[in-house]
Enzyme design. Structure first.
Site, PDB file in Angstrom:
ATOM      1  N   ASN A   1       0.837  -1.210   0.000  1.00 45.13           N
ATOM      2  CA  ASN A   1       0.000   0.000   0.000  1.00 45.13           C
ATOM      3  C   ASN A   1       0.871   1.259   0.000  1.00 45.13           C
ATOM      4  O   ASN A   1       0.620   2.202   0.749  1.00 45.13           O
ATOM      5  CB  ASN A   1      -0.915   0.005   1.225  1.00 45.13           C
ATOM      6  CG  ASN A   1      -1.857  -1.176   1.261  1.00 45.13           C
ATOM      7  OD1 ASN A   1      -2.958  -1.123   0.724  1.00 45.13           O
ATOM      8  ND2 ASN A   1      -1.429  -2.254   1.902  1.00 45.13           N
ATOM      9  N   HIS A   2       1.893   1.264  -0.851  1.00 46.97           N
ATOM     10  CA  HIS A   2       2.890   2.335  -0.772  1.00 46.97           C
ATOM     11  C   HIS A   2       2.382   3.696  -1.234  1.00 46.97           C
ATOM     12  O   HIS A   2       3.059   4.696  -1.058  1.00 46.97           O
ATOM     13  CB  HIS A   2       4.153   1.946  -1.549  1.00 46.97           C
ATOM     14  CG  HIS A   2       3.920   1.644  -2.998  1.00 46.97           C
ATOM     15  ND1 HIS A   2       3.625   0.378  -3.449  1.00 46.97           N
ATOM     16  CD2 HIS A   2       3.937   2.437  -4.087  1.00 46.97           C
ATOM     17  CE1 HIS A   2       3.483   0.406  -4.751  1.00 46.97           C
ATOM     18  NE2 HIS A   2       3.662   1.636  -5.167  1.00 46.97           N
ATOM     19  N   LYS A   3       1.192   3.755  -1.802  1.00 44.51           N
ATOM     20  CA  LYS A   3       0.614   5.047  -2.176  1.00 44.51           C
ATOM     21  C   LYS A   3      -0.437   5.513  -1.167  1.00 44.51           C
ATOM     22  O   LYS A   3      -1.158   6.484  -1.415  1.00 44.51           O
ATOM     23  CB  LYS A   3       0.005   4.973  -3.582  1.00 44.51           C
ATOM     24  CG  LYS A   3       1.042   4.835  -4.688  1.00 44.51           C
ATOM     25  CD  LYS A   3       0.412   4.928  -6.052  1.00 44.51           C
ATOM     26  CE  LYS A   3       1.455   4.764  -7.147  1.00 44.51           C
ATOM     27  NZ  LYS A   3       2.396   5.898  -7.196  1.00 44.51           N
ATOM     28  N   ASN A   4      -0.498   4.844  -0.047  1.00 46.19           N
ATOM     29  CA  ASN A   4      -1.486   5.154   0.984  1.00 46.19           C
ATOM     30  C   ASN A   4      -0.833   6.036   2.057  1.00 46.19           C
ATOM     31  O   ASN A   4       0.083   5.599   2.761  1.00 46.19           O
ATOM     32  CB  ASN A   4      -2.004   3.848   1.598  1.00 46.19           C
ATOM     33  CG  ASN A   4      -3.129   4.065   2.596  1.00 46.19           C
ATOM     34  OD1 ASN A   4      -3.101   5.003   3.380  1.00 46.19           O
ATOM     35  ND2 ASN A   4      -4.107   3.186   2.563  1.00 46.19           N
TER      36      ASN A   4
ATOM     37  N   ASP B   1       8.602   1.999  -6.964  1.00 50.17           N
ATOM     38  CA  ASP B   1       8.022   3.271  -7.404  1.00 50.17           C
ATOM     39  C   ASP B   1       8.981   4.403  -7.051  1.00 50.17           C
ATOM     40  O   ASP B   1       8.895   4.998  -5.973  1.00 50.17           O
ATOM     41  CB  ASP B   1       6.667   3.479  -6.718  1.00 50.17           C
ATOM     42  CG  ASP B   1       5.952   4.729  -7.197  1.00 50.17           C
ATOM     43  OD1 ASP B   1       6.486   5.414  -8.094  1.00 50.17           O
ATOM     44  OD2 ASP B   1       4.868   5.034  -6.670  1.00 50.17           O
TER      45      ASP B   1
END
Length: 355
Positions: free
Chosen positions: A105-108, A141
């Protein structure tokens, strides 16, 4: 995070004393949220816990069961932290458990904030390990905004400025167009070893600044049409900045290096709009200082006229911004009254292109 069989959750002995509360999203929801049966059951227990103000080990476990359904739920993360800190639970274990969750969930944003809150209560060694963990995230990312913001906090906490310059150099050499790495490098270079100091270290050290200029120009040669290294070069020399922290003598020498580089680049790549724009702004800088002059020397007049020619050239090279470059051309030509008046008549007083 816990992933127990949630269909059996209501039959757990430790929750027999709790009456779940029905999820209520209000009477006027535009779109009804399609909660799953298991999720609704857990939310019922969550609302009961929140209403009672309970802080307990079972409430902590409850948050671990709910989060896989919605990792963006701030309320659940907040309750989890309250239980974690007020019950003096193992923060190190929490960070270890959270690693894969963060990767997935690295964009959370909520996941990253939770990590920071845990790290604030961790020893220095754990913060150093966090830099290594972030490199795993960047492998997935490399332009993740939340991860870069988190990294800035960690670097500032550790004072790991030199390491950050090395890391960003590696990333930039791998991908010269990585604007995130350039931005991080600019931040690190200007914070240096004293993040609260008013003056940037690179602006006060000629040898380091020159090394940085030469590094940047070497990257520009690889990707002359990439805006990122050009913007970084502009930032190093504080071109167009209102407040100047770089010493005039140092800036004058660096400007000479960059000006020659721009001229050479433009000669080789005639449509390099970033190089043309930087050269024009360097030559026209006396017109846009915080204390603008009312008269210019002959050498400055020649530079201003050259800048106007470059802005005029940009109207053809960068047609989508033609009106902006026309405005800049008009501004430099009318910046002082002792320039040839016929050049100023090239545009209207408002700087818009004639039709």
């Amino acid at each position: 995070m816990s992933r127990r069989r949630l269909s059996e959750y209501s039959r757990l002995p430790e929750w027999k004393d709790v009456v779940p509360k029905k999820q209520d999203d209000g009477p006027y929801g535009v779109v009804a949220i399609a909660y799953g049966k298991k999720h609704l059951e857990l939310l019922g227990y969550l609302h009961a816990v929140l209403d009672s103000g309970e802080i307990s080990a079972r409430a902590f476990r409850l948050t671990g069961d709910i989060l896989p359904h919605n990792y963006a739920c701030y309320t659940v993360w907040k309750l989890r932290r309250q239980c974690l800190f007020e019950l003096d639970m193992d923060v190190q274990h929490e960070l270890d458990e959270l690693e894969e969750t963060t990767i997935e969930n690295h964009k959370n944003y909520q996941v990253w904030w939770h990590r920071r809150e845990c790290l604030q209560r961790s020893p220095r060694e754990q913060k150093e390990k966090e830099l290594e963990f972030l490199e795993r995230v960047f492998a997935l990312d490399p332009k993740n905004y939340h991860a870069w913001e988190h990294r800035q906090w960690v670097v500032r906490e550790l004072g790991a400025w030199e390491r950050e310059m090395n890391v960003t150099e590696t990333m930039i050499r791998d991908d010269p167009r990585n604007n995130s790495a350039w931005s991080q490098r600019h931040w690190a270079a200007n914070c240096g070893s004293t993040p609260n100091a008013p003056d940037a270290p690179l602006a006060t050290c000629e040898s380091e600044l020159e090394t940085e200029v030469l590094f940047t120009t070497s990257i520009v040669r690889l990707v002359p049409h990439s805006e990122s290294p050009w913007n970084y070069l502009r930032g190093l020399l504080q071109i167009g900045w209102g407040r100047q922290t770089i010493r005039r003598q140092i800036k004058s020498k660096m400007i000479g290096l960059v000006q020659s580089f721009c001229e050479k680049t433009i000669a080789e790549v005639s449509d390099c709009r970033h190089g043309i724009a930087l050269l024009a702004d360097i030559l026209a800088e006396p017109c846009f200082t915080s204390d603008p002059k009312t008269s210019f020397s002959l050498a400055e007049q020649a530079d201003i006229l050259r800048a106007s020619e470059l802005y005029h050239q940009l109207r053809g090279v960068d047609r989508i911004r033609a009106n902006y470059w026309h405005l800049r051309e008009w501004q430099v030509l009318t910046a002082c009254s002792n320039l040839p008046p016929e050049r100023a008549e090239d545009g209207d007083k408002d700087g818009r292109a004639r039709t």
